[in-house]
Write a protein that holds these residues in place. Structure first.
Motif, PDB file in Angstrom:
ATOM      1  N   VAL A 107     -13.910 -54.392-112.860  1.00 35.88           N
ATOM      2  CA  VAL A 107     -13.372 -55.008-114.067  1.00 35.88           C
ATOM      3  C   VAL A 107     -14.529 -55.207-115.047  1.00 35.88           C
ATOM      4  O   VAL A 107     -15.694 -55.027-114.707  1.00 35.88           O
ATOM      5  N   ARG A 108     -14.203 -55.611-116.256  1.00 35.26           N
ATOM      6  CA  ARG A 108     -15.237 -55.883-117.249  1.00 35.26           C
ATOM      7  C   ARG A 108     -15.953 -57.190-116.889  1.00 35.26           C
ATOM      8  O   ARG A 108     -15.309 -58.198-116.603  1.00 35.26           O
ATOM      9  N   PRO A 109     -17.294 -57.183-116.904  1.00 31.74           N
ATOM     10  CA  PRO A 109     -18.027 -58.417-116.545  1.00 31.74           C
ATOM     11  C   PRO A 109     -17.872 -59.484-117.617  1.00 31.74           C
ATOM     12  O   PRO A 109     -17.745 -59.185-118.808  1.00 31.74           O
ATOM     13  N   THR A 110     -17.901 -60.733-117.189  1.00 31.69           N
ATOM     14  CA  THR A 110     -17.801 -61.871-118.094  1.00 31.69           C
ATOM     15  C   THR A 110     -19.108 -62.652-118.079  1.00 31.69           C
ATOM     16  O   THR A 110     -19.888 -62.547-117.131  1.00 31.69           O
ATOM     17  N   SER A 120     -28.673 -51.370-113.243  1.00 24.21           N
ATOM     18  CA  SER A 120     -27.309 -51.769-113.587  1.00 24.21           C
ATOM     19  C   SER A 120     -26.252 -50.967-112.833  1.00 24.21           C
ATOM     20  O   SER A 120     -25.175 -51.486-112.535  1.00 24.21           O
ATOM     21  N   GLY A 121     -26.536 -49.707-112.507  1.00 22.65           N
ATOM     22  CA  GLY A 121     -25.560 -48.893-111.798  1.00 22.65           C
ATOM     23  C   GLY A 121     -25.305 -49.339-110.382  1.00 22.65           C
ATOM     24  O   GLY A 121     -24.309 -48.938-109.766  1.00 22.65           O
ATOM     25  N   TRP A 178     -18.894 -54.839-110.904  1.00 22.96           N
ATOM     26  CA  TRP A 178     -18.249 -56.100-111.284  1.00 22.96           C
ATOM     27  C   TRP A 178     -16.796 -56.068-110.841  1.00 22.96           C
ATOM     28  O   TRP A 178     -16.009 -55.239-111.296  1.00 22.96           O
ATOM     29  N   SER A 179     -16.450 -56.966-109.932  1.00 28.02           N
ATOM     30  CA  SER A 179     -15.077 -57.100-109.444  1.00 28.02           C
ATOM     31  C   SER A 179     -14.463 -58.368-110.023  1.00 28.02           C
ATOM     32  O   SER A 179     -15.120 -59.129-110.732  1.00 28.02           O
ATOM     33  N   ARG A 180     -13.218 -58.624-109.684  1.00 28.51           N
ATOM     34  CA  ARG A 180     -12.578 -59.862-110.150  1.00 28.51           C
ATOM     35  C   ARG A 180     -13.265 -61.089-109.561  1.00 28.51           C
ATOM     36  O   ARG A 180     -13.196 -62.178-110.141  1.00 28.51           O
ATOM     37  N   GLY A 228     -16.525 -61.209-109.082  1.00 28.16           N
ATOM     38  CA  GLY A 228     -17.894 -61.266-109.574  1.00 28.16           C
ATOM     39  C   GLY A 228     -18.685 -60.033-109.206  1.00 28.16           C
ATOM     40  O   GLY A 228     -18.132 -58.986-108.856  1.00 28.16           O
ATOM     41  N   ALA A 229     -20.016 -60.134-109.277  1.00 30.31           N
ATOM     42  CA  ALA A 229     -20.907 -59.004-109.017  1.00 30.31           C
ATOM     43  C   ALA A 229     -20.874 -58.616-107.544  1.00 30.31           C
ATOM     44  O   ALA A 229     -20.786 -59.475-106.659  1.00 30.31           O
ATOM     45  N   VAL A 230     -20.969 -57.312-107.293  1.00 27.40           N
ATOM     46  CA  VAL A 230     -21.037 -56.767-105.942  1.00 27.40           C
ATOM     47  C   VAL A 230     -22.174 -55.744-105.933  1.00 27.40           C
ATOM     48  O   VAL A 230     -22.224 -54.858-106.791  1.00 27.40           O
ATOM     49  N   LEU A 231     -23.072 -55.837-104.963  1.00 23.14           N
ATOM     50  CA  LEU A 231     -24.222 -54.943-104.902  1.00 23.14           C
ATOM     51  C   LEU A 231     -23.933 -53.728-104.027  1.00 23.14           C
ATOM     52  O   LEU A 231     -23.264 -53.835-103.000  1.00 23.14           O
ATOM     53  N   ILE A 232     -24.470 -52.585-104.453  1.00 23.06           N
ATOM     54  CA  ILE A 232     -24.361 -51.349-103.684  1.00 23.06           C
ATOM     55  C   ILE A 232     -25.739 -50.686-103.615  1.00 23.06           C
ATOM     56  O   ILE A 232     -26.663 -51.063-104.326  1.00 23.06           O
ATOM     57  N   ASP A 233     -25.869 -49.697-102.746  1.00 18.94           N
ATOM     58  CA  ASP A 233     -26.976 -48.735-102.716  1.00 18.94           C
ATOM     59  C   ASP A 233     -28.365 -49.380-102.779  1.00 18.94           C
ATOM     60  O   ASP A 233     -29.159 -49.066-103.667  1.00 18.94           O
ATOM     61  N   PRO A 234     -28.713 -50.247-101.844  1.00 21.59           N
ATOM     62  CA  PRO A 234     -30.023 -50.917-101.904  1.00 21.59           C
ATOM     63  C   PRO A 234     -31.152 -50.055-101.356  1.00 21.59           C
ATOM     64  O   PRO A 234     -30.939 -49.079-100.632  1.00 21.59           O
ATOM     65  N   ALA A 235     -32.366 -50.449-101.730  1.00 16.01           N
ATOM     66  CA  ALA A 235     -33.596 -49.979-101.085  1.00 16.01           C
ATOM     67  C   ALA A 235     -34.268 -51.244-100.559  1.00 16.01           C
ATOM     68  O   ALA A 235     -35.386 -51.585-100.932  1.00 16.01           O
ATOM     69  N   ALA A 236     -33.572 -51.959 -99.703  1.00 15.33           N
ATOM     70  CA  ALA A 236     -33.908 -53.347 -99.353  1.00 15.33           C
ATOM     71  C   ALA A 236     -35.207 -53.436 -98.566  1.00 15.33           C
ATOM     72  O   ALA A 236     -35.509 -52.601 -97.709  1.00 15.33           O
ATOM     73  N   HIS A 237     -35.978 -54.495 -98.858  1.00 16.20           N
ATOM     74  CA  HIS A 237     -37.225 -54.766 -98.171  1.00 16.20           C
ATOM     75  C   HIS A 237     -37.716 -56.149 -98.577  1.00 16.20           C
ATOM     76  O   HIS A 237     -37.153 -56.776 -99.478  1.00 16.20           O
ATOM     77  N   GLY A 238     -38.760 -56.620 -97.938  1.00 15.14           N
ATOM     78  CA  GLY A 238     -39.380 -57.877 -98.323  1.00 15.14           C
ATOM     79  C   GLY A 238     -40.364 -57.648 -99.457  1.00 15.14           C
ATOM     80  O   GLY A 238     -41.231 -56.776 -99.360  1.00 15.14           O
ATOM     81  N   GLY A 239     -40.233 -58.399-100.535  1.00 10.33           N
ATOM     82  CA  GLY A 239     -41.095 -58.162-101.684  1.00 10.33           C
ATOM     83  C   GLY A 239     -41.165 -59.349-102.613  1.00 10.33           C
ATOM     84  O   GLY A 239     -40.915 -60.491-102.217  1.00 10.33           O
ATOM     85  N   HIS A 240     -41.480 -59.071-103.857  1.00 10.23           N
ATOM     86  CA  HIS A 240     -41.647 -60.078-104.904  1.00 10.23           C
ATOM     87  C   HIS A 240     -40.311 -60.233-105.639  1.00 10.23           C
ATOM     88  O   HIS A 240     -39.752 -59.243-106.110  1.00 10.23           O
ATOM     89  N   PRO A 241     -39.801 -61.452-105.795  1.00 10.65           N
ATOM     90  CA  PRO A 241     -38.504 -61.612-106.463  1.00 10.65           C
ATOM     91  C   PRO A 241     -38.488 -61.076-107.896  1.00 10.65           C
ATOM     92  O   PRO A 241     -37.451 -60.622-108.379  1.00 10.65           O
ATOM     93  N   GLU A 242     -39.631 -61.111-108.567  1.00 11.85           N
ATOM     94  CA  GLU A 242     -39.670 -60.625-109.946  1.00 11.85           C
ATOM     95  C   GLU A 242     -39.417 -59.123-110.034  1.00 11.85           C
ATOM     96  O   GLU A 242     -39.059 -58.605-111.103  1.00 11.85           O
TER      97      GLU A 242
END
Length: 257
Positions: free
Chosen positions: A55-58, A166-167, A171-173, A175-189
């Motif tokens: 859906v369109r993000p709010t 951004s890709g 955005w679902s009804r 809220g935000a849903v994450l896909i396709d990570p390159a997950a690891h431990g790192g710097h939050p910034e």
């Protein structure tokens, strides 16, 4: 095997990227913060994932995403460069290997220089996408990182998505849903800088909510260029062209800190 309604198969030709993505999604989901696209099954030909109806993000959804991302980061990681549990060896970012650490690095700066900048810097230079002079500018950033001579060293590793453009934010009804990570431990910034690199709807709301929830230290916006160096070098290796120039400009901005 027939697909169940409400699911889809994301095909992976190689087991490495498939397993890394599945492990990363599950690790992010375990933070119980930002929702991720659920992994329903891991198959030889790919991942069966739950379909996200977009859906369109709010503005409100953007603010909640910022607060939830702060909680995901706060869930932490074993060390800088730690892979998600269950992943052996390196991860992946797009079509490129993403080095993971097997021992505690001396600092985030040394990890970022050795595992997130230099591998892609060498590849871009060897392919002719970076001149010797331009590569030297990026090497100077790596040297300062290794020496602890740049500001913003984090106190502990965060649980990162790792490819948060951004890709990869749907955005679902709900809220935000994450896909396709390159997950690891790192710097939050690093995740915040990636969101800014290619733009995101209501980004100002996301960042304001995040910085309030995470009590982000002042001055982090001046370090955005530093944290964009990794994705810019990855894009240089993948696509060449103008990304090399962007990476060098970001390096010069970083050296001015």
């Amino acid at each position: 095997m027939n697909q169940v309604p409400g699911t889809f198969l994301k095909r992976h030709d190689r087991p490495g990227p498939r397993d890394a993505e599945a492990a990363g999604l599950r690790w992010l989901a375990a933070a119980d913060a930002v929702p991720v696209c659920p992994v329903l099954a891991v198959r030889d030909d790919g991942l069966v994932l739950e379909r996200v109806e977009e859906v369109r993000p709010t503005p409100g959804a953007a603010e909640e995403f910022g607060r939830s991302l702060a909680r995901t980061h706060a869930a932490g990681a074993e060390r800088f460069g730690a892979p998600p549990p269950g992943l052996d060896g390196d991860g992946w970012i797009a079509a490129l290997p993403l080095p993971m650490t097997t021992a505690e690095p001396a600092s985030w700066g040394s990890f970022y220089a050795e595992q997130r900048l230099r591998p892609y810097l060498r590849a871009a230079r060897d392919a002719g996408d970076l001149s010797t002079a331009d590569a030297g500018v990026l090497e100077a950033v790596c040297e300062r990182l290794g020496a602890g001579d740049l500001p913003g060293e984090p106190s502990a590793p965060a649980r990162l998505h790792g490819d948060l453009w951004s890709g990869n934010v749907l955005w679902s009804r709900e809220g935000a849903v994450l896909i396709d990570p390159a997950a690891h431990g790192g710097h939050p910034e690093t995740d915040l800088a990636m969101l800014a690199l290619f733009g995101l709807p209501h980004l100002d709301r996301v960042l304001a909510a995040y910085t309030e929830a995470a009590s982000t230290p002042p001055g982090w916006r001046r370090r955005v260029a530093l944290h964009q160096l990794h994705p810019l070098l990855v894009h240089t290796v993948l696509f060449g062209g103008g990304y090399a120039g962007q990476a060098v400009r970001a390096a010069r901005e970083t050296l001015a800190l």
